[in-house]
Design a protein around this motif. Sequence first.
Motif, PDB file in Angstrom:
ATOM      1  N   ASP A  23     -21.373 -12.080 -29.867  1.00  0.00           N
ATOM      2  CA  ASP A  23     -21.164 -10.685 -30.249  1.00  0.00           C
ATOM      3  C   ASP A  23     -21.749 -10.421 -31.631  1.00  0.00           C
ATOM      4  O   ASP A  23     -21.642 -11.251 -32.534  1.00  0.00           O
ATOM      5  N   THR A  50     -22.387  -7.083 -34.657  1.00  0.00           N
ATOM      6  CA  THR A  50     -22.099  -5.734 -35.101  1.00  0.00           C
ATOM      7  C   THR A  50     -23.398  -5.121 -35.604  1.00  0.00           C
ATOM      8  O   THR A  50     -24.102  -5.731 -36.402  1.00  0.00           O
ATOM      9  N   LYS A  81     -24.184   4.284 -24.878  1.00  0.00           N
ATOM     10  CA  LYS A  81     -24.251   3.436 -23.684  1.00  0.00           C
ATOM     11  C   LYS A  81     -25.512   3.739 -22.869  1.00  0.00           C
ATOM     12  O   LYS A  81     -26.254   2.830 -22.484  1.00  0.00           O
ATOM     13  N   LEU A  90     -20.241  -3.728 -26.019  1.00  0.00           N
ATOM     14  CA  LEU A  90     -18.916  -4.265 -25.725  1.00  0.00           C
ATOM     15  C   LEU A  90     -17.821  -3.403 -26.317  1.00  0.00           C
ATOM     16  O   LEU A  90     -16.773  -3.206 -25.718  1.00  0.00           O
ATOM     17  N   GLU A  91     -18.068  -2.894 -27.527  1.00  0.00           N
ATOM     18  CA  GLU A  91     -17.075  -2.084 -28.216  1.00  0.00           C
ATOM     19  C   GLU A  91     -17.798  -1.226 -29.250  1.00  0.00           C
ATOM     20  O   GLU A  91     -18.808  -1.641 -29.804  1.00  0.00           O
ATOM     21  N   LEU A 143     -17.033   1.096 -32.743  1.00  0.00           N
ATOM     22  CA  LEU A 143     -16.109   1.505 -33.800  1.00  0.00           C
ATOM     23  C   LEU A 143     -16.655   2.771 -34.427  1.00  0.00           C
ATOM     24  O   LEU A 143     -17.773   2.788 -34.936  1.00  0.00           O
ATOM     25  N   ASN A 146     -11.387   2.475 -32.423  1.00  0.00           N
ATOM     26  CA  ASN A 146     -12.206   1.706 -31.505  1.00  0.00           C
ATOM     27  C   ASN A 146     -12.392   2.478 -30.218  1.00  0.00           C
ATOM     28  O   ASN A 146     -11.467   3.097 -29.719  1.00  0.00           O
ATOM     29  N   SER A 147     -13.583   2.421 -29.681  1.00  0.00           N
ATOM     30  CA  SER A 147     -13.875   2.961 -28.354  1.00  0.00           C
ATOM     31  C   SER A 147     -14.264   1.768 -27.502  1.00  0.00           C
ATOM     32  O   SER A 147     -15.320   1.191 -27.691  1.00  0.00           O
ATOM     33  N   SER A 148     -13.389   1.369 -26.657  1.00  0.00           N
ATOM     34  CA  SER A 148     -13.677   0.200 -25.828  1.00  0.00           C
ATOM     35  C   SER A 148     -14.559   0.588 -24.662  1.00  0.00           C
ATOM     36  O   SER A 148     -14.406   1.637 -24.062  1.00  0.00           O
ATOM     37  N   HIS A 149     -15.479  -0.279 -24.377  1.00  0.00           N
ATOM     38  CA  HIS A 149     -16.338  -0.129 -23.205  1.00  0.00           C
ATOM     39  C   HIS A 149     -16.373  -1.489 -22.543  1.00  0.00           C
ATOM     40  O   HIS A 149     -16.848  -2.449 -23.126  1.00  0.00           O
ATOM     41  N   LYS A 150     -15.848  -1.579 -21.351  1.00  0.00           N
ATOM     42  CA  LYS A 150     -15.841  -2.850 -20.652  1.00  0.00           C
ATOM     43  C   LYS A 150     -17.033  -2.884 -19.695  1.00  0.00           C
ATOM     44  O   LYS A 150     -17.205  -1.963 -18.893  1.00  0.00           O
TER      45      LYS A 150
END
Length: 103
Positions: free
Chosen positions: A2, A4, A67, A80-81, A83, A96-100
Amino acid sequence: MDYTVKPTSGLLKLNETDPVAAVLQEVAVLLGTRQGEVPLFREFGLPQRFLDKPLNVARPLLLLEVKEALERFVPQAELLEMLSVYRTDRKSTRQNSSHKPIS
């Protein structure tokens, strides 16, 4: 692994030989570019439809734009995520905006 990534501030390394650094730089440039700013490649960048929208509308729009832009312009990268940092009443707020990923 991962990483940033933040939008680029203009310092680019041309002809990057490290493949990971090259992808990270591509993502940074993409995040810092508004659609229409690149001559002869006007569709590159974020459309920024989230501007001037209320936060509860802007955050999901921003996540969607990032995305979709990554899938189109930097398919080697995976979101993945996200911020998002914004200011309200002179205080910084982080969410946080989670994206799975879909398998």
